[in-house]
Design a protein around this motif. Sequence first.
Motif, short mmCIF file in Angstrom:
data_model
loop_
_atom_site.label_atom_id
_atom_site.label_comp_id
_atom_site.label_asym_id
_atom_site.label_seq_id
_atom_site.Cartn_x
_atom_site.Cartn_y
_atom_site.Cartn_z
N HIS A 191 4.67 0.48 84.11
CA HIS A 191 5.11 1.78 84.64
C HIS A 191 4.84 1.91 86.14
N VAL A 224 2.93 11.37 75.99
CA VAL A 224 4.15 11.02 75.26
C VAL A 224 4.63 12.25 74.49
N MET A 270 13.99 10.21 72.55
CA MET A 270 13.63 9.04 73.34
C MET A 270 12.17 8.66 73.10
N GLY A 271 11.29 9.67 73.06
CA GLY A 271 9.88 9.41 72.83
C GLY A 271 9.63 8.76 71.47
N ALA A 321 11.75 6.95 69.79
CA ALA A 321 12.29 5.59 69.82
C ALA A 321 11.36 4.64 70.57
N ASN A 322 10.82 5.10 71.70
CA ASN A 322 9.99 4.23 72.53
C ASN A 322 8.60 4.00 71.96
N TRP A 323 8.15 4.90 71.08
CA TRP A 323 6.78 4.79 70.55
C TRP A 323 6.78 4.66 69.03
N SER A 324 7.84 4.08 68.50
CA SER A 324 7.95 3.92 67.05
C SER A 324 7.12 2.74 66.53
N ASP A 325 6.74 1.83 67.42
CA ASP A 325 5.90 0.69 67.04
C ASP A 325 4.48 1.19 66.79
N LYS A 364 1.75 -0.15 69.18
CA LYS A 364 1.87 0.42 70.52
C LYS A 364 1.41 1.87 70.53
#
Length: 244
Positions: A146, A181, A186-187, A189-193, A196
């Motif tokens: 980032h 977060v 979008m959040g 999707a980006n933090w679905s792992d 992570k």
Amino acid sequence: MELGLAGRRALVTGAGKGIGRSTVQALHAAGAQVVAVSRTQADLDSLVRECPGVEPVCVDLADWEATEKALGVVGPVDLLVNSAAVALLQPFLEVTKEAFDMSFDVNLRAVIQVSQIVARNLIARGAPGAIVNVSSQGSQRALTNHSVYCSTKGAMDMLTKVMALELGPHKIRVNAVNPTVVMTPMGRANWSDPQKAKAMLDRIPLGQFAEVEHVVDSILFLLSDRSGMTTGSTLPVDGGFLAT
């Protein structure tokens, strides 16, 4: 708590999705007249269907001349939310000029330009106003990949303070909200792992990410006269992340 936003005219950038869109919906529900700015016409069309009376403006804020043309004619605005942003994540050693330029054009330069347009009109009218910049916990903590995004938000925090200093004598308040977060589409999707997500959640004392309403409620408070003695602040909406 009655926020007294009814009848006031607000402009929201990044209105097509996420925090910006939810802010438009909340302001509309509170009785404000809202100018919604997005670069995506389809998002504006659906927003107007949901919130009749919202005034859509389709423009790419990375384009200085187009922004000046589009927003120079919107008329008097009392409240401004600078929510438009891009997050182009790259390892530091792979940062490109294109990602750097786009990030600073949208995340910082556009904030200056749009705020100038609104503030000049407020000053010309002798009217008080409020501006809220949507920053991030990344303005104050280093996050892997980032480097450019965190830099834009760190700059936004300082811009917020300087704006507050210079616009305060004109009765224009300027504050920022700094979310963790946020569970926008979008959040999610980006933090679905899970792995992570766990690494970040372990750093948040409340043990959860923010819902959009947490951020929007803070924005509306800072826009309202209920926060009439608050300016130049950066308000964490982060579950305690910045406290650790």
